[in-house]
Scaffold this motif. Structure first.
Motif, PDB file in Angstrom:
ATOM      1  N   ASP A 111       0.851  -1.180   0.000  1.00  0.00           N
ATOM      2  CA  ASP A 111       0.000   0.000   0.000  1.00  0.00           C
ATOM      3  C   ASP A 111       0.895   1.241   0.000  1.00  0.00           C
ATOM      4  OD1 ASP A 111      -1.821   2.018   0.399  1.00  0.00           O
ATOM      5  OD2 ASP A 111      -2.914   0.996   2.005  1.00  0.00           O
ATOM      6  N   ARG A 112       1.307   1.661  -1.175  1.00  0.00           N
ATOM      7  CA  ARG A 112       2.238   2.786  -1.299  1.00  0.00           C
ATOM      8  C   ARG A 112       1.629   4.094  -0.804  1.00  0.00           C
ATOM      9  NH1 ARG A 112       3.636  -0.811  -5.391  1.00  0.00           N
ATOM     10  NH2 ARG A 112       5.897  -1.076  -5.728  1.00  0.00           N
ATOM     11  N   ASN A 113       0.348   4.281  -1.021  1.00  0.00           N
ATOM     12  CA  ASN A 113      -0.305   5.507  -0.568  1.00  0.00           C
ATOM     13  C   ASN A 113      -0.290   5.621   0.956  1.00  0.00           C
ATOM     14  OD1 ASN A 113      -0.949   6.377  -3.166  1.00  0.00           O
ATOM     15  ND2 ASN A 113      -2.915   5.297  -3.167  1.00  0.00           N
ATOM     16  N   ALA A 114      -0.418   4.498   1.636  1.00  0.00           N
ATOM     17  CA  ALA A 114      -0.370   4.506   3.093  1.00  0.00           C
ATOM     18  C   ALA A 114       1.056   4.686   3.601  1.00  0.00           C
ATOM     19  CB  ALA A 114      -0.968   3.221   3.646  1.00  0.00           C
ATOM     20  N   LEU A 115       2.020   4.091   2.907  1.00  0.00           N
ATOM     21  CA  LEU A 115       3.406   4.155   3.353  1.00  0.00           C
ATOM     22  C   LEU A 115       4.014   5.549   3.214  1.00  0.00           C
ATOM     23  CD1 LEU A 115       5.079   0.874   2.031  1.00  0.00           C
ATOM     24  CD2 LEU A 115       4.924   1.621   4.420  1.00  0.00           C
ATOM     25  N   LYS A 116       3.722   6.218   2.120  1.00  0.00           N
ATOM     26  CA  LYS A 116       4.450   7.428   1.773  1.00  0.00           C
ATOM     27  C   LYS A 116       4.468   8.496   2.873  1.00  0.00           C
ATOM     28  CE  LYS A 116       5.407  10.385  -2.204  1.00  0.00           C
ATOM     29  NZ  LYS A 116       6.772   9.840  -2.307  1.00  0.00           N
ATOM     30  N   PRO A 117       3.324   8.805   3.512  1.00  0.00           N
ATOM     31  CA  PRO A 117       3.369   9.835   4.558  1.00  0.00           C
ATOM     32  C   PRO A 117       4.047   9.393   5.842  1.00  0.00           C
ATOM     33  CG  PRO A 117       1.166   8.929   4.382  1.00  0.00           C
ATOM     34  CD  PRO A 117       1.945   8.362   3.232  1.00  0.00           C
ATOM     35  N   LEU A 118       4.285   8.101   5.990  1.00  0.00           N
ATOM     36  CA  LEU A 118       4.901   7.582   7.215  1.00  0.00           C
ATOM     37  C   LEU A 118       6.423   7.576   7.148  1.00  0.00           C
ATOM     38  CD1 LEU A 118       2.531   4.526   7.631  1.00  0.00           C
ATOM     39  CD2 LEU A 118       2.580   6.521   9.133  1.00  0.00           C
ATOM     40  N   GLU A 122      13.839   9.119   1.448  1.00  0.00           N
ATOM     41  CA  GLU A 122      14.887   8.118   1.229  1.00  0.00           C
ATOM     42  C   GLU A 122      14.407   6.723   1.631  1.00  0.00           C
ATOM     43  OE1 GLU A 122      15.236  10.945   2.884  1.00  0.00           O
ATOM     44  OE2 GLU A 122      16.638  12.111   1.648  1.00  0.00           O
ATOM     45  N   VAL A 123      13.750   6.624   2.775  1.00  0.00           N
ATOM     46  CA  VAL A 123      13.272   5.315   3.225  1.00  0.00           C
ATOM     47  C   VAL A 123      12.153   4.819   2.311  1.00  0.00           C
ATOM     48  CG1 VAL A 123      12.144   4.070   5.118  1.00  0.00           C
ATOM     49  CG2 VAL A 123      13.978   5.704   5.607  1.00  0.00           C
ATOM     50  N   TYR A 124      11.280   5.723   1.898  1.00  0.00           N
ATOM     51  CA  TYR A 124      10.216   5.316   0.986  1.00  0.00           C
ATOM     52  C   TYR A 124      10.799   4.771  -0.321  1.00  0.00           C
ATOM     53  CZ  TYR A 124       6.293   5.343  -2.206  1.00  0.00           C
ATOM     54  OH  TYR A 124       5.351   4.950  -3.125  1.00  0.00           O
ATOM     55  N   ALA A 125      11.825   5.424  -0.849  1.00  0.00           N
ATOM     56  CA  ALA A 125      12.441   4.961  -2.092  1.00  0.00           C
ATOM     57  C   ALA A 125      13.007   3.555  -1.930  1.00  0.00           C
ATOM     58  CB  ALA A 125      13.536   5.936  -2.530  1.00  0.00           C
ATOM     59  N   ALA A 126      13.624   3.269  -0.773  1.00  0.00           N
ATOM     60  CA  ALA A 126      14.179   1.938  -0.532  1.00  0.00           C
ATOM     61  C   ALA A 126      13.066   0.894  -0.435  1.00  0.00           C
ATOM     62  CB  ALA A 126      15.014   1.947   0.748  1.00  0.00           C
ATOM     63  N   PHE A 127      11.999   1.209   0.296  1.00  0.00           N
ATOM     64  CA  PHE A 127      10.869   0.284   0.405  1.00  0.00           C
ATOM     65  C   PHE A 127      10.255   0.038  -0.968  1.00  0.00           C
ATOM     66  CE2 PHE A 127       9.271   0.114   5.033  1.00  0.00           C
ATOM     67  CZ  PHE A 127      10.553   0.246   5.540  1.00  0.00           C
ATOM     68  N   ASP A 128      10.067   1.115  -1.726  1.00  0.00           N
ATOM     69  CA  ASP A 128       9.436   0.995  -3.036  1.00  0.00           C
ATOM     70  C   ASP A 128      10.278   0.139  -3.978  1.00  0.00           C
ATOM     71  OD1 ASP A 128       7.314   1.813  -4.898  1.00  0.00           O
ATOM     72  OD2 ASP A 128       8.902   2.922  -5.912  1.00  0.00           O
ATOM     73  N   SER A 129      11.601   0.279  -3.902  1.00  0.00           N
ATOM     74  CA  SER A 129      12.494  -0.505  -4.754  1.00  0.00           C
ATOM     75  C   SER A 129      12.345  -2.000  -4.462  1.00  0.00           C
ATOM     76  CB  SER A 129      13.941  -0.065  -4.542  1.00  0.00           C
ATOM     77  OG  SER A 129      14.825  -0.878  -5.277  1.00  0.00           O
ATOM     78  N   VAL A 130      12.262  -2.362  -3.185  1.00  0.00           N
ATOM     79  CA  VAL A 130      12.104  -3.771  -2.823  1.00  0.00           C
ATOM     80  C   VAL A 130      10.760  -4.304  -3.311  1.00  0.00           C
ATOM     81  CG1 VAL A 130      11.949  -5.396  -0.910  1.00  0.00           C
ATOM     82  CG2 VAL A 130      13.645  -3.568  -0.840  1.00  0.00           C
ATOM     83  N   MET A 131       9.712  -3.503  -3.140  1.00  0.00           N
ATOM     84  CA  MET A 131       8.394  -3.942  -3.595  1.00  0.00           C
ATOM     85  C   MET A 131       8.367  -4.142  -5.109  1.00  0.00           C
ATOM     86  SD  MET A 131       5.653  -1.910  -1.122  1.00  0.00           S
ATOM     87  CE  MET A 131       6.337  -0.270  -1.395  1.00  0.00           C
TER      88      MET A 131
END
Length: 221
Positions: A111-118, A122-131
């Motif tokens: 759920d990228r929309n939920a993750l992004k504001p949290l 930099e951390v979001y980019a790393a999470f998104d890359s793994v997903m």
């Protein structure tokens, strides 16, 4: 003579006032109007935690959880409390526990929309890359969060106007990676794993926004 005695009394009173102020900032007091712990971390909707069909890309690491003393973070916490008078350690830890589960739940659901504001950028980019990696390989990681063995603050400091607080989570979960053909290629869907994650949260203490965001992650030793 009288003037010198009066000056001495005033000096002692000033020193006592400073000491009491420092104790107040460290210990704090409850007024009944404190924010609920979850208000310090941005909440989001989504599937409840614990379901076995969550998809998450967790790093392949596990660690035995041993009892260990909390790192000396006291001075850093004093500095944070001086900068943010609403900060209370136990409330922060309650919020950190909820934030951890909320983040891994959103990560599990992709759920990228939920993750992004949290998360920080930099951390979001790393999470998104793994997903994206799992999506590109058509892999699924089934994940069920089982709870915590311990949660403790290991470091705290002020960086200018920003408060950084690092938390060590000794978490328990079940995870397994499944390839496109349905074969388990990593982990075990039946075994509960013990993992240590070290996360750093940050907040601008001069901002009216009370929320903390995740700015760094690592595995514990």
């Amino acid at each position: 003579m009288g003037d010198s005695q009066l000056l001495g009394i005033l000096l002692i009173a000033m020193i006592a006032g400073v000491i009491l102020f420092r104790l107040y900032t460290v210990l704090g007091r409850r007024t009944g109007n404190e924010r609920e712990p979850q208000e310090r971390f941005r909440p989001f909707g989504g599937a409840p935690s614990g379901s076995s069909d969550k998809v998450v890309a967790l790093p392949d690491r596990s660690a035995a959880v041993a009892d260990r003393p909390t790192a000396p973070a006291d001075k850093g916490l004093v500095d944070v409390k001086l900068a943010d008078r609403s900060f209370e350690t136990e409330h922060f830890l309650d919020g950190a526990r909820q934030a951890y589960e909320m983040i891994v739940t959103a990560f599990a659901a992709r759920d990228r929309n939920a993750l992004k504001p949290l998360l920080s950028d930099e951390v979001y980019a790393a999470f998104d890359s793994v997903m994206h990696g799992h999506e590109d390989r058509n892999e699924t990681v089934r994940y069920a969060f089982e709870g915590f063995r311990s949660v403790q603050i290991t470091h705290a400091e002020m960086k200018g106007r920003f408060a950084d607080v690092t938390v060590e989570f000794a978490a328990r979960f079940v995870s397994s990676t499944i390839d496109a053909s349905g074969t388990v290629i990593d982990g075990d869907p039946e075994i509960v794993r013990d993992v240590i994650d070290v996360w750093t949260f940050a907040r601008d203490t001069r901002s009216n926004d009370p929320n903390w965001v995740l700015v760094a992650t690592s595995g514990g030793s």
